[in-house]
Design a protein around this motif. Sequence first.
Motif, mmCIF file in Angstrom:
data_model
loop_
_atom_site.group_PDB
_atom_site.id
_atom_site.type_symbol
_atom_site.label_atom_id
_atom_site.label_comp_id
_atom_site.label_asym_id
_atom_site.label_seq_id
_atom_site.Cartn_x
_atom_site.Cartn_y
_atom_site.Cartn_z
ATOM 1 N N GLY A 125 -3.926 2.208 -1.573
ATOM 2 C CA GLY A 125 -3.914 2.720 -0.323
ATOM 3 C C GLY A 125 -4.323 4.316 -0.084
ATOM 4 O O GLY A 125 -4.226 4.888 0.949
ATOM 5 N N ALA A 126 -4.343 4.908 -0.974
ATOM 6 C CA ALA A 126 -4.602 6.253 -1.022
ATOM 7 C C ALA A 126 -5.861 6.549 -0.093
ATOM 8 O O ALA A 126 -6.873 6.019 -0.484
ATOM 9 C CB ALA A 126 -4.892 7.021 -2.517
ATOM 10 N N ALA A 127 -5.837 7.819 0.702
ATOM 11 C CA ALA A 127 -6.952 8.098 1.516
ATOM 12 C C ALA A 127 -8.112 8.772 0.693
ATOM 13 O O ALA A 127 -9.161 8.589 1.040
ATOM 14 C CB ALA A 127 -6.243 8.870 2.714
ATOM 15 N N GLU A 128 -7.311 9.821 -0.296
ATOM 16 C CA GLU A 128 -8.168 10.570 -1.036
ATOM 17 C C GLU A 128 -7.665 10.736 -2.356
ATOM 18 O O GLU A 128 -6.541 10.973 -2.530
ATOM 19 C CB GLU A 128 -8.528 11.994 -0.402
ATOM 20 C CG GLU A 128 -9.526 12.834 -1.078
ATOM 21 C CD GLU A 128 -9.538 14.222 -0.386
ATOM 22 O OE1 GLU A 128 -10.302 14.915 -0.837
ATOM 23 O OE2 GLU A 128 -8.781 14.347 0.566
ATOM 24 N N ASP B 252 -10.495 4.979 -13.621
ATOM 25 C CA ASP B 252 -9.677 3.912 -13.625
ATOM 26 C C ASP B 252 -8.238 4.255 -12.748
ATOM 27 O O ASP B 252 -7.881 3.182 -12.079
ATOM 28 C CB ASP B 252 -8.879 3.413 -14.927
ATOM 29 C CG ASP B 252 -8.364 2.212 -15.057
ATOM 30 O OD1 ASP B 252 -8.696 1.042 -14.465
ATOM 31 O OD2 ASP B 252 -7.303 2.031 -15.488
ATOM 32 N N ILE B 253 -7.639 5.277 -13.036
ATOM 33 C CA ILE B 253 -6.623 5.609 -12.198
ATOM 34 C C ILE B 253 -6.924 5.998 -10.656
ATOM 35 O O ILE B 253 -6.181 5.332 -9.894
ATOM 36 C CB ILE B 253 -5.885 7.051 -12.790
ATOM 37 C CG1 ILE B 253 -5.513 6.630 -14.322
ATOM 38 C CG2 ILE B 253 -4.846 7.722 -11.987
ATOM 39 C CD1 ILE B 253 -5.117 8.048 -14.893
ATOM 40 N N GLN B 254 -7.969 6.374 -10.397
ATOM 41 C CA GLN B 254 -8.496 6.545 -8.972
ATOM 42 C C GLN B 254 -8.626 5.418 -8.417
ATOM 43 O O GLN B 254 -8.227 5.218 -7.227
ATOM 44 C CB GLN B 254 -10.065 7.589 -9.133
ATOM 45 C CG GLN B 254 -10.422 7.671 -7.820
ATOM 46 C CD GLN B 254 -11.812 8.318 -7.564
ATOM 47 O OE1 GLN B 254 -12.448 8.663 -8.760
ATOM 48 N NE2 GLN B 254 -12.341 8.510 -6.502
ATOM 49 N N GLN B 255 -9.206 4.410 -9.251
ATOM 50 C CA GLN B 255 -9.428 2.926 -8.385
ATOM 51 C C GLN B 255 -8.049 2.623 -7.905
ATOM 52 O O GLN B 255 -7.918 1.801 -6.942
ATOM 53 C CB GLN B 255 -10.204 2.174 -9.344
ATOM 54 C CG GLN B 255 -10.510 0.858 -8.718
ATOM 55 C CD GLN B 255 -11.311 0.040 -9.710
ATOM 56 O OE1 GLN B 255 -11.178 0.112 -10.741
ATOM 57 N NE2 GLN B 255 -11.973 -0.841 -8.855
ATOM 58 N N ALA B 256 -7.269 2.731 -8.851
ATOM 59 C CA ALA B 256 -5.800 2.020 -8.872
ATOM 60 C C ALA B 256 -5.105 2.621 -7.681
ATOM 61 O O ALA B 256 -4.561 1.978 -6.599
ATOM 62 C CB ALA B 256 -4.873 2.228 -10.107
ATOM 63 N N ALA C 88 0.974 -1.135 -0.097
ATOM 64 C CA ALA C 88 -0.043 -0.095 -0.129
ATOM 65 C C ALA C 88 0.972 1.123 0.052
ATOM 66 O O ALA C 88 0.852 2.094 1.078
ATOM 67 C CB ALA C 88 -0.855 0.102 1.209
ATOM 68 N N PRO C 89 1.729 1.607 -1.132
ATOM 69 C CA PRO C 89 2.424 2.630 -1.052
ATOM 70 C C PRO C 89 2.136 3.927 -0.818
ATOM 71 O O PRO C 89 2.646 4.927 -0.516
ATOM 72 C CB PRO C 89 3.114 2.472 -2.602
ATOM 73 C CG PRO C 89 2.045 1.605 -3.331
ATOM 74 C CD PRO C 89 1.421 0.719 -2.373
ATOM 75 N N LEU C 90 0.642 4.093 -1.088
ATOM 76 C CA LEU C 90 -0.031 5.393 -0.995
ATOM 77 C C LEU C 90 -0.983 5.438 0.360
ATOM 78 O O LEU C 90 -1.748 6.578 0.397
ATOM 79 C CB LEU C 90 -1.028 5.656 -2.034
ATOM 80 C CG LEU C 90 -0.273 5.886 -3.561
ATOM 81 C CD1 LEU C 90 -1.323 5.670 -4.751
ATOM 82 C CD2 LEU C 90 0.711 7.019 -3.430
ATOM 83 N N ALA C 91 -0.745 4.611 1.352
ATOM 84 C CA ALA C 91 -1.421 4.423 2.535
ATOM 85 C C ALA C 91 -1.550 5.825 3.108
ATOM 86 O O ALA C 91 -0.367 6.666 3.494
ATOM 87 C CB ALA C 91 -0.704 3.586 3.276
ATOM 88 N N GLY C 92 -2.798 6.223 3.249
ATOM 89 C CA GLY C 92 -3.126 7.695 3.971
ATOM 90 C C GLY C 92 -2.681 8.704 3.089
ATOM 91 O O GLY C 92 -3.026 9.950 3.579
ATOM 92 N N ARG C 93 -2.156 8.781 1.882
ATOM 93 C CA ARG C 93 -1.709 9.862 1.104
ATOM 94 C C ARG C 93 -3.122 10.621 0.340
ATOM 95 O O ARG C 93 -4.082 9.551 -0.011
ATOM 96 C CB ARG C 93 -0.784 9.441 0.193
ATOM 97 C CG ARG C 93 0.601 9.265 0.918
ATOM 98 C CD ARG C 93 1.830 8.835 0.070
ATOM 99 N NE ARG C 93 2.502 8.439 0.730
ATOM 100 C CZ ARG C 93 3.852 8.700 0.779
ATOM 101 N NH1 ARG C 93 4.469 9.691 0.064
ATOM 102 N NH2 ARG C 93 5.076 8.092 1.240
ATOM 103 N N ARG C 94 -2.833 11.612 0.153
ATOM 104 C CA ARG C 94 -3.967 12.513 -0.959
ATOM 105 C C ARG C 94 -3.271 12.652 -2.346
ATOM 106 O O ARG C 94 -2.214 13.054 -2.515
ATOM 107 C CB ARG C 94 -4.038 13.825 -0.274
ATOM 108 C CG ARG C 94 -5.254 14.319 -0.789
ATOM 109 C CD ARG C 94 -5.653 15.805 0.134
ATOM 110 N NE ARG C 94 -6.906 16.392 -0.251
ATOM 111 C CZ ARG C 94 -6.812 17.421 -0.979
ATOM 112 N NH1 ARG C 94 -5.820 18.253 -1.352
ATOM 113 N NH2 ARG C 94 -8.185 17.959 -1.291
ATOM 114 N N CYS C 95 -4.098 12.256 -3.153
ATOM 115 C CA CYS C 95 -3.576 12.216 -4.726
ATOM 116 C C CYS C 95 -4.600 13.121 -5.622
ATOM 117 O O CYS C 95 -5.722 13.172 -5.389
ATOM 118 C CB CYS C 95 -3.454 10.844 -5.282
ATOM 119 S SG CYS C 95 -2.544 9.822 -4.191
#
Length: 128
Positions: free
Chosen positions: A34-37, A25-29, A6-13
């Motif tokens: 792990g992206a939080a938002e 599709d990108i949002q889902q990936a 989960a390289p994006l755990a808790g991150r905002r993108c």
Amino acid sequence: MSKKTAPLAGRRCLVLDDEFLIALDIQQALEQAGAAEVVCAATVENALVSVRDGRFDLAVLDLRLGRAGGNSLPVAAALQATGTPFIFLTGMSGDAEHTHAYPAAPVVEKPYDGTALLGAVARALDGG
């Protein structure tokens, strides 16, 4: 889930893509990583407002936007000014010349798969 899975755990993108289904599709990936938002924008103007209004940990930018020949370089400049890492997506192999000003930004050519996208995410977060 570990940081490796989960390289994006808790991150905002931020995702900038003018194709709705591709943005989803990108949002889902990113969320699966792990992206939080994940904030999606379809235009440079919307993306710049989002960058101005909030901090992001990572952005995914479609280089070419719209049929009029627009591009995401103004957003890349704004993100670079804030120290936010980003990735370029492109469907044109000759687009590398447009990204020379951003040597730390990974470039992913379309069509791509989730592995390529997440590999670029890891490179961007590690500084290129």
